[in-house]
Enzyme design. Sequence first.
Site, PDB file in Angstrom:
ATOM      1  N   GLU A  46       0.834  -1.195   0.000  1.00  0.00           N
ATOM      2  CA  GLU A  46       0.000   0.000   0.000  1.00  0.00           C
ATOM      3  C   GLU A  46       0.876   1.255   0.000  1.00  0.00           C
ATOM      4  O   GLU A  46       1.825   1.368   0.790  1.00  0.00           O
ATOM      5  CB  GLU A  46      -0.877  -0.062   1.252  1.00  0.00           C
ATOM      6  CG  GLU A  46      -1.801   1.101   1.477  1.00  0.00           C
ATOM      7  CD  GLU A  46      -2.616   0.903   2.758  1.00  0.00           C
ATOM      8  OE1 GLU A  46      -3.606   1.628   2.934  1.00  0.00           O
ATOM      9  OE2 GLU A  46      -2.250   0.029   3.582  1.00  0.00           O
ATOM     10  N   LYS A 115      -9.216   2.470  -2.111  1.00  0.00           N
ATOM     11  CA  LYS A 115      -9.484   1.780  -0.856  1.00  0.00           C
ATOM     12  C   LYS A 115     -10.891   2.135  -0.368  1.00  0.00           C
ATOM     13  O   LYS A 115     -11.324   3.280  -0.416  1.00  0.00           O
ATOM     14  CB  LYS A 115      -8.442   2.196   0.177  1.00  0.00           C
ATOM     15  CG  LYS A 115      -8.467   1.411   1.483  1.00  0.00           C
ATOM     16  CD  LYS A 115      -7.256   1.789   2.339  1.00  0.00           C
ATOM     17  CE  LYS A 115      -7.165   0.988   3.621  1.00  0.00           C
ATOM     18  NZ  LYS A 115      -5.942   1.324   4.391  1.00  0.00           N
ATOM     19  N   CYS A 170      -5.478  -3.301   2.303  1.00  0.00           N
ATOM     20  CA  CYS A 170      -5.237  -3.407   3.743  1.00  0.00           C
ATOM     21  C   CYS A 170      -6.504  -3.539   4.596  1.00  0.00           C
ATOM     22  O   CYS A 170      -7.074  -4.616   4.700  1.00  0.00           O
ATOM     23  CB  CYS A 170      -4.399  -2.223   4.214  1.00  0.00           C
ATOM     24  SG  CYS A 170      -3.585  -2.536   5.813  1.00  0.00           S
TER      25      CYS A 170
END
Length: 634
Positions: A46, A115, A170
């Site tokens: 990330e 995300k 994540c």
Amino acid sequence: MRYGFIKVAAATPDIRVADCEYNRREIACRMKTAAKEGAKLLVLPELCITGYTCGDLFLQQRLLQGAQDALKELCRESEGLDLLTLVGAPVRYAGKLYNCAVAIHRGKLLGVVPKTFLPNYNEFYEKRHFTCAPKENGVVHLCGQTVVFGTKLLFQCEQIPEFCLAAEICEDLWAPIPPSSAHASAGATVIANLSASDETVGKDSYRRQLVIGQSARLVCGYLYADAGEGESTTDMVFAGHNLIAENGQLLGQSRLFENSLLVTELDVQKLEGERRRLTTFPASGGTEYTVIPFSLTVEDTTLSRKIDPLPFIPSDSLHRESRCEDILSIQSLGLKKRLDHSRSKTAVIGISGGLDSTLALLVAARAMDKLGRPRSDIIAVTMPGLGTTRRTKSNAEVLAQRLGADLQRIDITRAVMNHFEDIGHDAQQKDVTFENAQARERTQILMDIANRTEGLVVGTGDLSELALGWATYNGDQMSMYGVNASVPKTLIRHIVRYEAEKIGDNQLKKVLFDILDTPVSPELLPAKEGEISQKTEEIVGPYELHDFFLYYGIRWGFAPQKVLKLAVCAFDGTYSKDVILHWLNVFYRRFFTQQFKRSCMPDGPKIGSVSLSPRGDWRMPSDACWDLWVDGLE
């Protein structure tokens, strides 16, 4: 890539926080290394172009421009690589900043995935800088290209459509309903997770469980690339914990605190096949998703993942012992229920001194113990015939006596010879009639003893024999309850050894180990100088090969050519390719021609993921043709 194997990699590059050019060079180095290793997919952490811990520097125009310049240069460097790369970068879209996974392939940006879930608790404060992913896809202008932007993206390989990739980032995995759940439902077989998960005590175990669990739940391959050393240590330390899992199995993980490249192979054909089998897995119908095609060179994939030659047997000794105990419990509880429900006064077992009847007798002893009944309610019948050796006869008798069963000895020689005379068969002609007449005589005796004692006949035949049809129809193929019906031959040996090693009776232990050393044989042909003359594995082939074929060819439904490839890898140095090919042909021919024996097999407890019960896992017409399978091999 042939046979559905895709070599994939998760890497943690060395980075400097906010040094985009340095990070670009390190990422490019990882891309070239991965491509050299044969990887077709590389997943990076990330925000690795800038560093995850830039904080308020993400509000600086200079950092964002540096990130875009680095992306543009990575595109140029990817032109000659047969590799799809997912790299983490901040991307501006519709006036806001997003934490994104950017897909790069042969000089082009294929798509940008933002995300969805931004952590804003404890040490995390992503909402200070980033915006949550929009609900719908759009387009973004990035590095001089117009690119699809959104979470509903699938990257699908044109040459191998089963390789369908989606991404999450994540915290998305930590959410109650991760985006990857929708991705898999839409058709993604591989999920990439670009992560910067800081390390705290015990977090690696939880992270590993999440990755393995999600890969199992979604029946997918899951790549997790984690940030490592190089991120800011102001208040956080990152360990570079890279993980690759496939359908609940951890294929590999990197060591903590070492920035490394983790490479293995995913079997996307296997994943798609399992999804077809599971009726609860939704059909791919992601109409809201944008499918982005990409092209890869089709070539053989050198396998680095271990192909276990004994897929039914855990390699770890503790796990193996636990498996053996579980199987014995399932078998004995199944038999206990049948004895109790049918109100059978006895359990009648034909014992030969071989592995299968030994296991059946051990199971019957446990069942009687669970019922609170004496083991003398087991009638163990040894029936020496025209091929019985002194060794097996002696072992069978001692085994029954030491276990406390009621031992009965009935020599079938005279009855069989009379039968030959009745049907006009020359006893000197050692053909299938000579052999099967003995097997059917033994079954008749067992059935009649069961009738006389108000009991039931416990079958001893195993899963491997059922697959090959290595049983006499209406002979040892028939019983009133087959306790070994779902246990493969290779596993039976380990279960008997497990019992032998934990048993307290030294004499019984000695007999069990001698049985383990005895060649597998039906003993239907006369012995030679007192030794077994008819060895099963010399006739139908090694059981370790047939169990391997059964697992991959039937359980997973792999094409014969793929089964052959896997077997050649698994048995390298043990069997040549020609030998494996010969027995694989035998396996398919026997499996198809002997289905009629399985179509009327007796009840028996399901043990594992492979069962050939016509009432449960395997429904196959008895007259199906095998040409497609065998012709493919030839």
